[in-house]
Design a protein around this motif. Structure first.
Motif, mmCIF file in Angstrom:
data_model
loop_
_atom_site.group_PDB
_atom_site.id
_atom_site.type_symbol
_atom_site.label_atom_id
_atom_site.label_comp_id
_atom_site.label_asym_id
_atom_site.label_seq_id
_atom_site.Cartn_x
_atom_site.Cartn_y
_atom_site.Cartn_z
ATOM 1 N N MET A 72 51.516 32.737 111.337
ATOM 2 C CA MET A 72 51.053 33.733 112.285
ATOM 3 C C MET A 72 52.199 34.361 113.078
ATOM 4 S SD MET A 72 47.986 33.781 111.483
ATOM 5 C CE MET A 72 47.466 35.007 112.669
ATOM 6 N N ASP A 73 53.432 34.137 112.630
ATOM 7 C CA ASP A 73 54.606 34.697 113.313
ATOM 8 C C ASP A 73 54.996 36.004 112.645
ATOM 9 O OD1 ASP A 73 56.916 35.240 114.665
ATOM 10 O OD2 ASP A 73 58.008 33.466 113.989
ATOM 11 N N TYR A 74 54.791 37.129 113.356
ATOM 12 C CA TYR A 74 55.082 38.428 112.745
ATOM 13 C C TYR A 74 56.572 38.635 112.496
ATOM 14 C CZ TYR A 74 56.181 39.956 117.523
ATOM 15 O OH TYR A 74 56.719 40.062 118.774
ATOM 16 N N ALA A 75 57.435 37.817 113.127
ATOM 17 C CA ALA A 75 58.875 37.936 112.893
ATOM 18 C C ALA A 75 59.225 37.642 111.439
ATOM 19 C CB ALA A 75 59.644 36.990 113.812
ATOM 20 N N GLU A 76 58.356 36.886 110.748
ATOM 21 C CA GLU A 76 58.597 36.573 109.339
ATOM 22 C C GLU A 76 58.515 37.826 108.464
ATOM 23 O OE1 GLU A 76 59.329 33.533 107.925
ATOM 24 O OE2 GLU A 76 59.533 32.729 109.943
ATOM 25 N N THR B 182 48.213 38.155 108.939
ATOM 26 C CA THR B 182 46.786 37.943 108.729
ATOM 27 C C THR B 182 46.567 36.490 108.324
ATOM 28 O OG1 THR B 182 47.022 38.701 106.434
ATOM 29 C CG2 THR B 182 46.286 40.317 108.052
ATOM 30 N N ILE B 183 45.336 36.054 108.420
ATOM 31 C CA ILE B 183 45.009 34.662 108.127
ATOM 32 C C ILE B 183 45.357 34.288 106.688
ATOM 33 C CG2 ILE B 183 43.083 33.029 107.907
ATOM 34 C CD1 ILE B 183 41.790 34.475 110.304
ATOM 35 N N ASP B 184 45.199 35.238 105.768
ATOM 36 C CA ASP B 184 45.490 34.943 104.363
ATOM 37 C C ASP B 184 46.970 35.077 104.012
ATOM 38 O OD1 ASP B 184 45.886 37.666 104.388
ATOM 39 O OD2 ASP B 184 44.257 38.154 103.012
ATOM 40 N N GLY B 185 47.810 35.449 105.007
ATOM 41 C CA GLY B 185 49.244 35.556 104.782
ATOM 42 C C GLY B 185 49.687 36.874 104.186
#
Length: 333
Positions: free
Chosen positions: A273-277, A128-131
């Motif tokens: 914005m990398d969902y792998a994180e 999400t934008i807010d992390g």
């Protein structure tokens, strides 16, 4: 704690898989990993470590293999042997970047489904934008669903969000074409009624896909057909935006200078914005954590998938899900 790893699944196996394994062992002193695959290739990249065991598996399930047939016939594949280690309680969880369908089949037929769970769900954590990120399920384990399945998805997603992601009283949203209670098809209308009357769920109502990246909910539930399309749309949009941005920044001397000045900020945005994180996609509803890392996972992405499996096992997520499902939590009043 011991986890099982499929070293041969994915586009970048075994090199990137093993580099992720090395990092996971380095950063988690209590972690023990059993790695399944081609032993000679694995040892080419594996750091010398007493907490890493290599078990040779002569076969590999390919991305082109028919999932169920491959699991039944390729008994000595790294993916099947990994799942069997979990089923025999030789490992607490498993991680693979291989054939998604085969991993789901191995999870169902070998690891086994939790009593009371009608259908397991594939559940990644998306950015999400807010992390903060949010858990979304189902994203492809089942194309069709009944309202009761979405209720169980909400229970499983809430347990994961609270116990692994550390979110108190996670907000649960039902993906729909509008926020109004009466919106949607027969599935979403019936599911809304069940979720709205459920015990121990913080249900916030319908949510729209345009609001997902703004962090409208901590857990979003939908059927697997819709969820998979949303996931691929988000992936494609993100790749297209970064591609267009890259082209724009290379279009002139002025923009190239700007790109150099903004290099750190652009990398930070990309990572945000990398969902792998956030790890891989968990197959929720099984007797042990089964994590599907992205097929194109690099070492960083696979490391996070291992971390995810480790945290799920530490928090006893499957046991908590089983307890809540069997006790009737999430059922309507």
């Amino acid at each position: 704690m011991k986890l099982a790893i499929d070293a041969m699944g994915g586009d970048n196996a075994p090199e990137q898989i093993i580099l992720g394994v090395n990092r996971a062992l380095k950063e988690n002193p209590e972690l023990v990993l059993t790695v399944f695959g081609d032993e000679a290739k694995i040892r080419t990249y594996l750091d010398q470590n007493s907490r890493a065991e290599v078990v040779h598996s002569p076969d590999v399930i390919l991305g082109t293999d028919e999932p169920v047939r491959a699991v039944r016939r390729k008994k000595e594949s790294s993916l099947v042997m990994m799942a069997e280690a979990v089923a025999k309680n030789e490992a607490a969880a498993c991680v693979s970047a291989g054939n998604t369908g085969a991993l789901m089949a191995a999870g169902l037929f070998i690891v086994g489904r939790i009593d009371g769970v009608e259908r397991p769900a594939l559940a990644p954590t998306l950015p999400t934008i807010d992390g903060r990120g949010f858990v979304m399920l189902d994203l492809g384990a089942n194309s069709d669903a009944r309202p009761e399945h979405l209720l169980q998805y909400a229970v499983m997603g809430s347990v994961y969000a609270e116990k692994v992601r550390g979110i108190d009283n996670p907000r649960v949203g039902l993906l729909n074409i509008g926020t109004e209670e009466k919106k949607g098809n027969e599935l979403t209308k019936a599911a809304f009624s069940l979720l709205n009357g459920a015990n121990d769920l913080h249900f916030i109502g319908n949510v729209e896909s345009r609001d997902l990246l703004n962090g409208v909910a901590d857990v979003v539930v939908t059927d697997g057909f819709t969820g998979n399309m949303v996931l691929k749309t988000l992936e494609g949009t993100a790749l297209s935006i970064f591609s267009m941005l890259k082209q724009s920044l290379a279009s002139s001397l002025k923009t190239k200078i700007g790109a150099v000045l903004l290099k750190e900020e652009l990398y930070a945005l990309k990572n945000k914005m990398d969902y792998a994180e956030y790890g891989g996609a968990g197959l929720f509803g099984l007797k042990a954590p089964v994590i599907k890392a992205h097929g194109s996972s690099d070492a960083n992405a696979f490391f996070h998938a291992i971390e995810q499996a480790y945290k799920m096992a530490q928090a006893n997520v499957p046991s908590i899900i089983e307890s809540q499902i069997s006790s009737g939590e999430g059922e309507s009043n």
